[in-house]
Motif scaffolding. Structure first.
Motif, PDB file in Angstrom:
ATOM      1  N   THR A   1      36.547 -49.445  12.221  1.00 16.24           N
ATOM      2  CA  THR A   1      37.130 -49.678  13.540  1.00 16.24           C
ATOM      3  C   THR A   1      38.352 -48.802  13.727  1.00 16.24           C
ATOM      4  O   THR A   1      38.929 -48.273  12.771  1.00 16.24           O
ATOM      5  CB  THR A   1      37.551 -51.144  13.733  1.00 16.24           C
TER       6      THR A   1
ATOM      7  N   ILE B   1      34.470 -49.949  17.721  1.00 19.66           N
ATOM      8  CA  ILE B   1      33.694 -50.426  16.577  1.00 19.66           C
ATOM      9  C   ILE B   1      32.604 -49.397  16.298  1.00 19.66           C
ATOM     10  O   ILE B   1      31.725 -49.169  17.135  1.00 19.66           O
ATOM     11  CB  ILE B   1      33.056 -51.797  16.858  1.00 19.66           C
TER      12      ILE B   1
ATOM     13  N   LEU C   1      30.379 -56.498  10.668  1.00 17.26           N
ATOM     14  CA  LEU C   1      30.236 -56.423  12.126  1.00 17.26           C
ATOM     15  C   LEU C   1      30.535 -57.764  12.778  1.00 17.26           C
ATOM     16  O   LEU C   1      31.195 -57.824  13.826  1.00 17.26           O
ATOM     17  CB  LEU C   1      28.827 -55.950  12.489  1.00 17.26           C
TER      18      LEU C   1
ATOM     19  N   GLN D   1      34.147 -58.156  13.272  1.00 18.74           N
ATOM     20  CA  GLN D   1      34.702 -57.313  14.336  1.00 18.74           C
ATOM     21  C   GLN D   1      34.369 -57.871  15.714  1.00 18.74           C
ATOM     22  O   GLN D   1      35.173 -57.782  16.650  1.00 18.74           O
ATOM     23  CB  GLN D   1      34.184 -55.863  14.207  1.00 18.74           C
TER      24      GLN D   1
ATOM     25  N   SER E   1      36.674 -53.391  24.511  1.00 19.76           N
ATOM     26  CA  SER E   1      35.986 -53.332  23.225  1.00 19.76           C
ATOM     27  C   SER E   1      34.676 -52.575  23.418  1.00 19.76           C
ATOM     28  O   SER E   1      33.864 -52.933  24.281  1.00 19.76           O
ATOM     29  CB  SER E   1      35.695 -54.734  22.680  1.00 19.76           C
TER      30      SER E   1
ATOM     31  N   ILE F   1      31.442 -50.016  21.400  1.00 16.99           N
ATOM     32  CA  ILE F   1      30.721 -49.709  20.168  1.00 16.99           C
ATOM     33  C   ILE F   1      30.253 -48.262  20.208  1.00 16.99           C
ATOM     34  O   ILE F   1      29.851 -47.746  21.265  1.00 16.99           O
ATOM     35  CB  ILE F   1      29.529 -50.661  19.972  1.00 16.99           C
TER      36      ILE F   1
END
Length: 301
Positions: free
Chosen positions: A150, A159, A183, A186, A198, A200
């Motif tokens: 991260t 992430i 994961l 997170q 947030s 990915i």
């Protein structure tokens, strides 16, 4: 500026904060894949040999080097907070052509170390093999840093996952389980609302255009895909940035947007080589695909 290698599942960006203060941009790219053009040319390319090609030790990648240098030049002019390369950094399979891969890695580092901004790396299938092993994972981590981690950039929680464990983690079950446990932790952070955004970053997209589309080489099986997308959406993930397809694509799962960015390297569709400029505001994240050598038209200073 040196390529940032994650350690202890984290990367620290200098001059960054946990809190959002003002709008900023970053660059998301994918598949520079030094050597792919040569591998796809001739009668023995990927459509023929499927990664076991005789003669790959004679591969060259001058075009990819030129495209990567163009990327660096444009990124340095744009001056975003950071750039992130979403997988397939190199083309040579680590278990098939290790000596050729070392040459590709040397050129990768020589070119991208001339960036004036940090470069983060994401693991792709060509980086650990279609069936990762403990050896290929360890080699990737030695060369490019942790394959999951991260980072935080001014209120954006990034992430980075290794999608290859979802595609086929059968040879590394313990590593795959560790990745999944990490994961989950997170996603708890994402759900906490600590950060403004947030997102990915991964290599293989969950889908290409529609969450309900059928399984093909470039996406995941629909049942597993839907469960993961539901988990991400319920955790407050707003964007998932991917590569792998060598074409631009993407779509929505409810309020979660999945973005598939075409390649810095060889194209497999109508797009030109390029990357994505992502603009982060207090309440929004927008993005635009930029073709290489097109900066003066679209992003004049």
């Amino acid at each position: 500026m040196p390529i940032l290698k994650a350690s202890n599942q984290t990367v620290t960006l200098s001059n960054s904060s946990d809190s959002f203060s003002e709008d900023f941009t970053f660059i998301q790219a994918a598949d520079c894949q030094l050597g792919m053009e040569w591998a796809c040319s001739g009668s023995w390319g990927y459509g023929q040999g499927h990664g076991t090609e005789v003669g790959y030790d004679k591969a060259t990648w001058e075009h990819e080097k030129r495209w990567c240098r163009s990327f660096v030049k444009m990124a340095n002019k744009l001056k975003p907070k950071f750039a992130i390369m979403c997988g397939d950094l190199l083309d040579a399979w680590p278990q098939k052509w290790p000596e050729t891969r070392e040459k590709q890695k040397k050129d990768f580092y020589e070119i991208f170390n001339t960036l004036d901004i940090p470069l983060l790396c994401v693991c792709g299938n060509h980086d650990v093999g279609n069936q990762p092993t403990t050896h290929t994972v360890a080699k990737y981590r030695s060369d490019f840093g942790d394959d999951w981690y991260t980072f935080v950039c001014d209120g954006l929680f990034g992430i980075v996952i290794n999608s290859q464990y979802y595609e086929d983690g059968s040879h590394v079950p313990d590593i795959s389980a560790e990745h999944e446990q990490w994961l989950e932790k997170q996603l708890e952070i994402a759900r906490s609302g600590k950060y403004r955004h947030s997102v990915i970053f991964q290599h293989i997209p969950w889908f290409l255009k529609d969450p309900s589309e059928e399984k093909v080489y470039y996406n995941f099986e629909i049942g597993f895909r839907t469960r993961m997308l539901r988990k991400f959406a319920d955790s407050g993930i707003s964007k998932i940035f991917c590569g792998h397809y060598h074409k631009n694509a993407g779509g929505w799962f409810e309020d979660l947007e999945l973005i598939v960015t075409s390649a810095v390297g060889l194209q497999q569709g109508p797009d030109r080589n390029g990357f994505r400029v992502v603009s982060v505001g207090k309440d929004t994240i927008t993005h635009e695909y930029v073709e290489l050598d097109d900066i003066d038209e679209k992003f004049s200073p």
